[in-house]
Design a protein around this motif. Structure first.
Motif, PDB file in Angstrom:
ATOM      1  N   MET A 684       0.831  -1.206   0.000  1.00 34.21           N
ATOM      2  CA  MET A 684       0.000   0.000   0.000  1.00 34.21           C
ATOM      3  C   MET A 684       0.868   1.259   0.000  1.00 34.21           C
ATOM      4  SD  MET A 684      -2.988  -0.911   2.729  1.00 34.21           S
ATOM      5  CE  MET A 684      -3.694  -2.539   2.906  1.00 34.21           C
ATOM      6  N   TYR A 685       1.909   1.255   0.813  1.00 32.70           N
ATOM      7  CA  TYR A 685       2.794   2.422   0.930  1.00 32.70           C
ATOM      8  C   TYR A 685       3.495   2.707  -0.394  1.00 32.70           C
ATOM      9  CZ  TYR A 685       6.377   5.435   3.084  1.00 32.70           C
ATOM     10  OH  TYR A 685       7.206   6.477   3.435  1.00 32.70           O
ATOM     11  N   LEU A 705      -1.611   3.287  10.638  1.00 32.12           N
ATOM     12  CA  LEU A 705      -0.779   2.843  11.756  1.00 32.12           C
ATOM     13  C   LEU A 705      -1.508   2.953  13.078  1.00 32.12           C
ATOM     14  CD1 LEU A 705       2.761   4.242  10.843  1.00 32.12           C
ATOM     15  CD2 LEU A 705       1.546   2.252   9.971  1.00 32.12           C
ATOM     16  N   THR A 706      -2.328   3.980  13.245  1.00 37.06           N
ATOM     17  CA  THR A 706      -3.007   4.169  14.525  1.00 37.06           C
ATOM     18  C   THR A 706      -4.014   3.072  14.785  1.00 37.06           C
ATOM     19  OG1 THR A 706      -2.744   6.562  14.317  1.00 37.06           O
ATOM     20  CG2 THR A 706      -4.369   5.780  15.901  1.00 37.06           C
ATOM     21  N   HIS A 738       2.749   8.290   7.246  1.00 38.87           N
ATOM     22  CA  HIS A 738       3.210   6.979   6.812  1.00 38.87           C
ATOM     23  C   HIS A 738       2.063   5.974   6.677  1.00 38.87           C
ATOM     24  CE1 HIS A 738       7.057   8.732   7.790  1.00 38.87           C
ATOM     25  NE2 HIS A 738       7.674   7.687   7.260  1.00 38.87           N
ATOM     26  N   SER A 739       0.849   6.412   6.942  1.00 36.56           N
ATOM     27  CA  SER A 739      -0.321   5.540   6.785  1.00 36.56           C
ATOM     28  C   SER A 739      -0.837   5.656   5.357  1.00 36.56           C
ATOM     29  CB  SER A 739      -1.422   5.940   7.773  1.00 36.56           C
ATOM     30  OG  SER A 739      -1.007   5.712   9.094  1.00 36.56           O
ATOM     31  N   PRO A 740      -0.826   4.569   4.589  1.00 32.91           N
ATOM     32  CA  PRO A 740      -1.200   4.656   3.170  1.00 32.91           C
ATOM     33  C   PRO A 740      -2.583   5.236   2.922  1.00 32.91           C
ATOM     34  CG  PRO A 740      -0.103   2.574   3.609  1.00 32.91           C
ATOM     35  CD  PRO A 740      -0.327   3.231   4.941  1.00 32.91           C
ATOM     36  N   GLY A 765     -10.227  -4.707   9.037  1.00 26.07           N
ATOM     37  CA  GLY A 765     -10.537  -3.297   8.812  1.00 26.07           C
ATOM     38  C   GLY A 765      -9.416  -2.524   8.144  1.00 26.07           C
ATOM     39  N   GLU A 766      -8.177  -3.021   8.287  1.00 22.18           N
ATOM     40  CA  GLU A 766      -7.058  -2.348   7.615  1.00 22.18           C
ATOM     41  C   GLU A 766      -7.210  -2.423   6.104  1.00 22.18           C
ATOM     42  OE1 GLU A 766      -4.712  -0.508   9.093  1.00 22.18           O
ATOM     43  OE2 GLU A 766      -5.822  -0.892  10.930  1.00 22.18           O
TER      44      GLU A 766
END
Length: 828
Positions: A684-685, A705-706, A738-740, A765-766
């Motif tokens: 994803m990143y 990330l959270t 940094h969260s895609p 859920g990610e």
């Protein structure tokens, strides 16, 4: 040589575009001109039908003759006093005698195809393809064939009186073409990788003479798992005893070598080596496990877990973050069973579960998980000693970093990360946070206050430890792409890698002799499992080789090492896999695989991501080891901490570009990428950073990330290492930028999201986050969930669908062959 073996695999003609073909336009049938025939067999077909088990007997016949090497002309089969030979014939020349007969050939598909196999002029013909019976219909036997080799067996009762025997393939459209042949070579298949017989566990007698091996395999025609235990005399190389059994949870020899203890299910059995007699020591004791023989008495220490039965139907108060974990409220204590009498006694009664690590001189080394969030990685381990006679306990240490512990002559041998507060294992530069998964070997003082590292300048990272009879150590370790054995000489205070002859050591056992007899099982990137007797001086002997038994006639592509130097002057390790019929003048699609997390992608032959299978489907596979992984030294692994893709993305992108530039046989326009877990995050990143890839796959990836940090069962603990000291409230740049999902608008690559519906490590859920974002943005995205599956797809049949989905996605986007994907996931 590999190429010459498979030149005849390229049997397809150049095909027109499927769009130019009408659905009703079918190509001319392809006749199967040659088969291998066996029989007539001394089996009365009419009597078999009347006896009532005809289907079972046919299935068993295919299963027996299909095991091992493929049929070939001249190979003899003896049954009921009569010898029959496989012979190469035209179907029209098959015998008319009304007894049971077989014919065999292979269909070779170079892409996903659909069609029918027609069988004419044979009495009561029953067709099996790849071990499974295929029923016939008006058009013949309907087949959907993956790219690969497909064995066809036809059990019949001779040529019919009216009509000449004939076999033919009828494709549904002009693209659905196959080749037929009787050569004794085949490409590797998903079923071969999952069903081949392997050794699941080992145990060696204290004197090093007897080796117990637990085998398991899957019989596809019988739809049965087959497991057996074997005791081998290493001195005479004879099997002295063998029996079938359930898969053992563990097995170990008694200190005097007279008994083999085997746990199957909830029972612990003792097998007498001399007499072969078996008796149940612990019968149906639910929850037993983690046991080992007491070295100085005829007894066994074991953990016994009591399940928590708290009523939670209406509400449940979480007592701790760990209370989300399955089994966290269960309680495991240490028990001891006397072998002679079978009497059991409890040795601990703690408020938290305990784990056993070592036993010597009536003392046991134990550990206990402690809930403590005050410092990263937000947990603690209590290490203590138990006197087995009077039950007295002595606390040794409370450690934030802990992997394993064993007794030493003066103190303890400890495996723990470089950030161990009482240790000196950290050799990273000032201001750099070490990666605590880069496990070091320490000597821990008797009072538990000081730990001295013996591996500060040793790059491999340890994963297991065993104390040998002479006080030296044998350890398992991650060393770059390999999993190796490491010998530690305590007197010389020296570590050295042992040449085991295996790239990836899966497990090892050692006798109590000096020097020890060591046996290890493992694999290589291009070779399936072997079991080796390992000499500490590098003199090895092969005891079991599944290449000969389970992969006979399977042709694999070549695996080559390839590394590059990145823009910062750091050498980045890697390797690549070639198709079995590789042509250096060809133009191949490329799949790039990575993890990017804290461990390298090792050279295991198979596993969750079967590179040899992907190569057999006509892809070149490049596996890259970006910065952040353990096994390459602490400076390398420290690039994982508080980075979340920074260094890894640069290495993957640069490595891919350099790989394509260095290899003319890969297409720069047809590159796919795939990763799982942290590697799924990397997919994803990367999609937010580059348009280098033409198709992307993320399995169980992290999009925010959270949410992973808070919702994943181990998210906060993993982040305590990977994001040490950083939290959503003090490092928003890391957790947001940094969260895609926060950069989803930059994604242009078609993306497939795969996820186990019951994933507790990286919650589904990610993937939902990214799926929602890309759908709303109008991007090309698909999401496939696997019901009931956790972080890994373990169910056999679901694993096949999972693997099919990966290859079908790449066929769609990298080969312009959407038919397989459309067959798996039709729009209507």
């Amino acid at each position: 040589m590999i190429r010459s073996c498979l030149l005849a695999f390229t049997l397809l003609l150049l095909l027109p575009s499927p769009a130019s073909l009408a659905e009703e336009d079918k190509p001319e049938p392809m006749a199967v001109d040659e088969v291998l025939a066996l029989g007539p067999l001394p089996i009365a077909a009419d009597l078999m039908e009347k006896a009532g088990h005809a289907d079972g007997l046919r299935r068993a016949l295919v299963g027996q003759l299909g095991e091992g090497e493929l049929p070939r002309p001249g190979r003899s089969v003896s049954a009921f006093g009569r010898d029959s030979e496989w012979r190469s014939v035209s179907p029209a020349a098959l015998a008319s005698e009304r007894t049971l007969q077989l014919l065999w050939f292979q269909l070779e598909a170079e892409r996903f195809v659909r069609g029918h196999l027609t069988v004419e002029g044979l009495r009561n013909a029953v067709v099996y393809v790849d071990g499974k019976k295929v029923d016939g219909g008006a058009e013949g036997h309907a087949l959907d064939l993956r790219n690969g080799s497909h064995e066809v067996w036809v059990v019949h009762e001779g040529a019919a009186e009216d009509g000449e025997p004939a076999l033919a393939w009828q494709g549904r459209s002009d693209i659905d073409r196959v080749g037929a042949h009787t050569r004794p070579q085949r490409r590797v298949s998903a079923q071969r990788l999952t069903n081949a017989e392997t050794v699941g566990d080992l145990a060696i007698s204290p004197d090093g003479r007897y080796l117990a091996l637990a085998y398991e395999r899957r019989d596809e025609p019988a739809d049965a798992d087959i497991r057996r235990l074997e005791i081998r005399d290493l001195q005479t190389d004879r099997i002295v005893r063998q029996w079938t059994a359930d898969r053992p949870a563990a097995l170990a020899w008694s200190p005097d070598g007279s008994k083999l203890a085997v746990q199957t299910g909830d029972s612990l059995w003792l097998h007498d080596r001399e007499t072969g007699q078996a008796r149940a020591l612990l019968l149906e004791h639910e929850g037993i496990g983690a046991w080992r023989w007491h070295p100085d008495s005829d007894s066994i220490l074991f953990g016994w877990t009591r399940k928590d039965e708290t009523e939670t139907d209406k509400r449940r108060r979480l007592r701790a973050l760990e209370d989300r974990w399955a089994g966290f409220r269960d309680l495991s204590q240490l028990y001891q069973v006397d072998v002679a009498s079978g009497i059991v006694r409890a040795l601990t009664a703690e408020e938290r579960s305990v784990s056993l690590h070592d036993v010597v001189d009536g003392r046991a080394l134990l550990s206990q998980y402690v809930v403590d969030y005050s410092e990263p990685p937000h947990s603690m381990t209590r290490v203590f000693e138990l006197d087995l006679e009077d039950g007295e306990q002595r606390d040794i240490a409370r450690l934030r970093s802990f992997n394993a512990i064993r007794y030493a002559d003066d103190g303890y041998w400890l495996l723990a990360g470089p950030a161990l507060s009482i240790g000196d294992g950290d050799v990273t530069p000032e201001g750099v946070i070490p990666n605590d998964y880069d496990t070091q070997l320490y000597h821990l003082s008797v009072d538990g206050t000081e730990a001295i590292s013996f591996s500060r300048d040793f790059d491999p990272a340890f994963s297991g430890i065993e104390r040998l009879a002479d006080g030296n150590l044998l350890l398992s370790a991650v060393s770059g792409e390999e999993s190796v054995l490491v010998y530690f000489d305590r007197d010389a205070e020296r570590l050295r890698v042992v040449d085991s002859g295996l790239s990836v050591v899966e497990s090892f056992v050692a006798s109590r002799t000096s020097p020890p007899t060591v046996v290890a099982r493992g694999t290589d990137a291009d070779a399936p499992q072997r079991v080796h007797r390992v000499g500490l001086d590098g003199d090895n002997e092969v005891l079991v080789d599944t290449r000969e038994s389970a992969y006979a006639d399977v042709v694999l592509g070549e695996v080559r090492d390839w590394s590059f130097t990145n823009a910062e002057g750091v050498e980045i390790d890697g390797r690549y896999y070639l198709p079995p019929d590789f042509d250096a003048e060809g133009d191949y699609p490329l799949i790039v695989y990575y993890y990017g997390g804290t461990v390298p992608v090792n050279r295991q032959f198979t596993g969750r991501y079967p590179f040899n299978l992907w190569a057999a489907h006509g892809y070149v596979i490049y596996v890259v080891q970006p910065r952040g992984a353990i096994g390459y030294g602490q400076d390398f692994s420290a690039r994982h901490v508080n980075a979340w893709g920074d260094y890894a993305a640069d290495d993957i992108i640069e490595g891919t570009r350099q790989f394509v530039a260095a290899h003319d046989f890969v297409s720069e326009e047809r590159i796919g990428n795939i990763g799982a877990s942290y590697g799924g995050f990397m997919t994803m990143y990367l999609a937010t950073k580059t348009d280098l890839f033409a198709a992307s796959i993320s399995h169980a990836g992290i999009s925010a990330l959270t949410s992973y940090w808070g919702e994943g069962w181990w998210g906060y603990g993993y982040s305590g290492v990977a994001s040490r000291g950083s939290f959503p409230w003090n490092n928003r740049e890391l957790y947001v930028e940094h969260s895609p999902v926060y950069n989803a608008d930059k994604v242009t690559t078609p993306m497939l999201l795969l996820h186990g519906e019951a994933d507790t490590n990286v919650p589904v859920g990610e993937s939902d986050n990214m799926f929602t974002a890309l759908k709303l943005l109008g991007r090309e995205v698909e999401m496939v969930e696997f019901p009931g599956q956790d972080h890994w797809i373990l169910d056999r049949e679901q694993r096949y669908v999972w693997w099919d989905s990966i290859l079908a996605w790449y066929d769609r986007w990298l080969k312009d062959e959407p038919e397989w994907w459309q067959n798996l996931y039709p729009e209507s």
